[in-house]
Design a protein around this motif. Structure first.
Motif, PDB file in Angstrom:
ATOM      1  N   CYS A  54      29.405  33.533  44.366  1.00  0.00           N
ATOM      2  CA  CYS A  54      30.203  33.129  43.212  1.00  0.00           C
ATOM      3  C   CYS A  54      29.312  33.146  41.972  1.00  0.00           C
ATOM      4  O   CYS A  54      28.323  32.406  41.892  1.00  0.00           O
ATOM      5  N   THR A  95      36.903  31.250  42.402  1.00  0.00           N
ATOM      6  CA  THR A  95      37.673  31.448  41.167  1.00  0.00           C
ATOM      7  C   THR A  95      38.508  30.231  40.768  1.00  0.00           C
ATOM      8  O   THR A  95      39.084  30.213  39.689  1.00  0.00           O
ATOM      9  N   SER A 106      33.396  33.557  39.335  1.00  0.00           N
ATOM     10  CA  SER A 106      33.895  34.908  39.547  1.00  0.00           C
ATOM     11  C   SER A 106      33.178  35.528  40.745  1.00  0.00           C
ATOM     12  O   SER A 106      31.999  35.255  40.971  1.00  0.00           O
ATOM     13  N   LEU A 110      29.415  38.216  35.557  1.00  0.00           N
ATOM     14  CA  LEU A 110      30.055  37.963  34.273  1.00  0.00           C
ATOM     15  C   LEU A 110      29.098  38.266  33.139  1.00  0.00           C
ATOM     16  O   LEU A 110      27.879  38.235  33.323  1.00  0.00           O
TER      17      LEU A 110
END
Length: 116
Positions: A54, A95, A106, A110
């Protein structure tokens, strides 16, 4: 307080501090130099445990690996919620994580909060 007692207290305090420091950052030099093959194996093991990568959720210095250009691996992110740094989280939660400033995690890198 006697000199002997003072010295014993200092030695004890140093030992406690060293123990806490080793607990807080359980990363060895060998772990920092993981090969790409070892990183893939670790990723497969974590996936088998129901974890997923993540991006953008790790606090400064608490990422699991790959924090983009200028960093090497574990614990090398330089800002909180760095968008190109990732951390393993429970599968399916990335998310939906609520982060400060209306940020969200995400499963892909990013461009936000990336140091220049």
């Amino acid at each position: 307080m006697s000199t002997r007692s003072t010295v014993s207290s200092v030695v004890l305090a140093s030992a406690v501090a060293a123990a806490l420091a080793s607990w807080a950052i359980p990363v060895t030099a060998q772990q920092m130099k993981m090969t790409e093959e070892e990183m893939k194996k670790m990723g497969a093991e974590m996936a088998a445990q129901g974890k997923e990568k993540c991006y953008g959720v790790a606090l400064k210095g608490q990422n699991d690996c790959a924090a983009g250009p200028g960093t090497t691996c574990q614990a090398t992110s330089t800002v909180d919620y760095q968008g190109n740094a990732w951390k393993f989280v429970d599968g399916g939660t990335c998310t939906t994580m609520q982060l400060p400033g209306d940020r969200k995690g995400s499963t892909e890198p990013l461009t936000r909060d990336v140091p220049s």
